[in-house]
Motif scaffolding. Structure first.
Motif, PDB file in Angstrom:
ATOM      1  N   GLU A   1       1.037   0.287   5.686  1.00 22.85           N
ATOM      2  CA  GLU A   1       0.505   0.305   7.038  1.00 22.85           C
ATOM      3  C   GLU A   1      -0.579  -0.767   7.157  1.00 22.85           C
ATOM      4  O   GLU A   1      -0.722  -1.618   6.291  1.00 22.85           O
ATOM      5  N   LYS A   2      -1.387  -0.696   8.189  1.00 20.50           N
ATOM      6  CA  LYS A   2      -2.419  -1.697   8.457  1.00 20.50           C
ATOM      7  C   LYS A   2      -3.410  -1.860   7.316  1.00 20.50           C
ATOM      8  O   LYS A   2      -3.969  -2.931   7.131  1.00 20.50           O
ATOM      9  N   GLU A   3      -3.633  -0.817   6.537  1.00 22.28           N
ATOM     10  CA  GLU A   3      -4.610  -0.888   5.446  1.00 22.28           C
ATOM     11  C   GLU A   3      -4.156  -1.837   4.343  1.00 22.28           C
ATOM     12  O   GLU A   3      -4.951  -2.260   3.514  1.00 22.28           O
TER      13      GLU A   3
ATOM     14  N   PHE B   1       0.100   0.312  -4.727  1.00 18.50           N
ATOM     15  CA  PHE B   1       0.506  -1.030  -4.322  1.00 18.50           C
ATOM     16  C   PHE B   1      -0.483  -1.560  -3.303  1.00 18.50           C
ATOM     17  O   PHE B   1      -0.833  -0.864  -2.342  1.00 18.50           O
ATOM     18  N   VAL B   2      -0.931  -2.804  -3.502  1.00 16.01           N
ATOM     19  CA  VAL B   2      -1.906  -3.443  -2.629  1.00 16.01           C
ATOM     20  C   VAL B   2      -1.332  -4.785  -2.185  1.00 16.01           C
ATOM     21  O   VAL B   2      -0.849  -5.569  -3.012  1.00 16.01           O
ATOM     22  N   LEU B   3      -1.399  -5.048  -0.898  1.00 16.56           N
ATOM     23  CA  LEU B   3      -0.923  -6.316  -0.355  1.00 16.56           C
ATOM     24  C   LEU B   3      -1.920  -7.410  -0.715  1.00 16.56           C
ATOM     25  O   LEU B   3      -3.114  -7.299  -0.419  1.00 16.56           O
ATOM     26  N   SER B   4      -1.450  -8.461  -1.370  1.00 19.37           N
ATOM     27  CA  SER B   4      -2.322  -9.563  -1.789  1.00 19.37           C
ATOM     28  C   SER B   4      -2.824 -10.336  -0.573  1.00 19.37           C
ATOM     29  O   SER B   4      -2.308 -10.193   0.536  1.00 19.37           O
ATOM     30  N   GLU B   5      -3.822 -11.174  -0.785  1.00 20.32           N
ATOM     31  CA  GLU B   5      -4.354 -12.000   0.308  1.00 20.32           C
ATOM     32  C   GLU B   5      -3.265 -12.913   0.858  1.00 20.32           C
ATOM     33  O   GLU B   5      -3.174 -13.125   2.066  1.00 20.32           O
TER      34      GLU B   5
END
Length: 61
Positions: A33-35, A47-51
């Motif tokens: 989502e947006k986070e 899981f983390v979306l990279s820059e």
């Protein structure tokens, strides 16, 4: 108990199978989502979306 694994990805959609081959879990597809982050409901991988992924997602591609 082992610490939760954090995986940085370049796309807002990811597939997770637990990474253990036959010892993993069924393949699930997760959409952030947006986070820009999401946890697998089976194994707890974070899981983390990279820059780079955030920049790409912001352009509507």
């Amino acid at each position: 108990m082992q610490p939760i694994e954090t995986i940085y990805v370049d796309t807002p959609s990811v597939g997770c199978d637990g990474g253990g081959g036959a010892l993993g879990h069924p393949l699930v597809y997760l959409t952030m989502e947006k986070e820009g982050k999401i946890d697998c409901p089976y194994c707890g991988r974070h899981f983390v979306l990279s820059e780079a992924g955030k920049a790409h997602a912001g352009h509507g591609h």
